[in-house]
Scaffold this motif. Structure first.
Motif: not given
Ligand code: MLT
Length: 329
Positions: A46-47, A97, A161, A165-167, A189-190, A208
């Motif tokens: 996602p990023s 993020h 991730a 990580a936001v996940s 990463g996700t 995301q």
């Molecule tokens: C990603 O791009 O892999 C995510 O932003 C990682 C996350 O979950 O923070």
């Protein structure tokens, strides 16, 4: 003797003027070579998706290539560290993020201080998140999922991730809100985590919309809920966690661009202006919309707005992480 001193002084002054001139000329000409936009998460995630859209648009308006470099690991704190240590000349930038605001609390031995290591350029987008399961996960609703998680007694595998990580942060909120335990499985990463969810090698993710919308629409994953207070247009069938009984549950993956601390003000202004332009780019707007997000408003795409958001999230997550007793092992 006096003569020699005067000519030495004159030469020195001349050189410093020339030096200052060169620096000013370089700042005026910025960027005069390709710029690296480092994403501290795996490609295809996602990023990375957000970064490549913004990089293309900023390349167009500034006439130099913005090259996305991916460096996943440790929830993004490794790649962010590379930018923190980079020359403050505007040629190495960070796109990531909310996670950046949690690194200091989660990584006590982090070799840099996120609150001091970066110069803000601006917010980019606030990406909603979705709770999704592998397509054959038994529960058919949020209520059934929570019952299932509790019955499985912590054995349900939850792809993230990495710590910070936001996940992962969403996982902290979910466990606090439901009282259910999860077995966290970290990836770089996700993007790669989603591959394993599609392959039914893990059970659940909070990720995301920029990474889940297409898989949800293709029924390749099981959709449970969204993490925003309001439903999302492109996924309007999915309930919010709030309407599913979790009052106040809210997390979005707000993304932003930072430069290393000490980056000249002129360069930062040039970058902030190019970012604001990118956020009105029809290509960016259309792609973001198809993936369930929108660019932030012009007012938010400023260094000051990012500074403010950064400080408020450091406070919020510092408290949440302490309560959860979460720390990177
Ligand atoms: C990603 O791009 O892999 C995510 O932003 C990682 C996350 O979950 O923070």
């Amino acid at each position: 003797m006096r003569q020699t001193l005067c000519s030495a002084l004159a030469a020195f002054l001349m050189l410093s003027v020339i030096g200052a001139d060169d620096e000013a000329a370089a700042q005026r000409a910025y960027p005069e070579r390709p710029v690296t936009l480092l994403v501290p998460a795996a490609a295809g995630g996602p990023s990375d998706t957000v970064a490549r859209l913004i990089a293309d648009s900023m390349s167009k308006s500034l006439g130099q290539q913005f090259v996305v470099e991916n460096m996943g690991g440790a929830g993004g704190s490794l790649g962010a560290g590379k930018v923190a240590k980079a020359d403050p000349d505007g040629y190495t930038l960070l796109l990531y993020h909310i996670g950046v605001t949690t690194f200091a609390a989660l990584y006590p031995t982090l070799p840099y201080k996120p609150a001091e290591a970066f110069t803000s350029v601006g917010l980019v987008t606030e990406v909603p998140m979705t709770l999704v399961g592998r397509s054959d996960l038994p529960p058919g609703s949020v209520a059934e999922l929570i019952t299932y998680l509790k019955a499985q007694n912590g054995t349900v595998t939850f792809g993230t991730a990495g710590v910070g990580a936001v996940s992962h942060l969403c996982g902290i909120l979910l466990q606090q809100a439901t009282g259910a335990k999860l077995t966290t499985v970290p990836y770089k990463g996700t993007g790669p985590a989603m591959t394993d969810l599609l392959g039914k090698r893990i059970d659940l993710m909070c990720d995301q919309t920029t990474n889940t919308t297409n898989h949800i629409k293709a029924r390749e994953v099981k959709p449970y809920a969204v993490t925003t207070p309001q439903r999302i247009g492109v996924l309007s069938d999915m309930p919010t966690l709030q309407e599913s009984g979790f009052a106040g549950f809210e997390i979005t993956a707000w993304h932003a661009i930072w430069a290393p601390k000490g980056t000249p003000e002129d360069v930062r202004k040039t970058l902030a202006a190019a970012l604001q332009k990118a956020l009105t780019d029809p290509v960016v707007i259309e792609r973001f919309a198809a993936l369930g997000t929108v660019p932030v408003t012009k007012e938010l795409a400023t260094p000051a707005a990012l500074d403010e958001r950064f400080q408020s999230e450091i406070t919020r997550w510092g408290k949440l992480i302490a309560e959860a007793g979460e720390v990177a092992k």
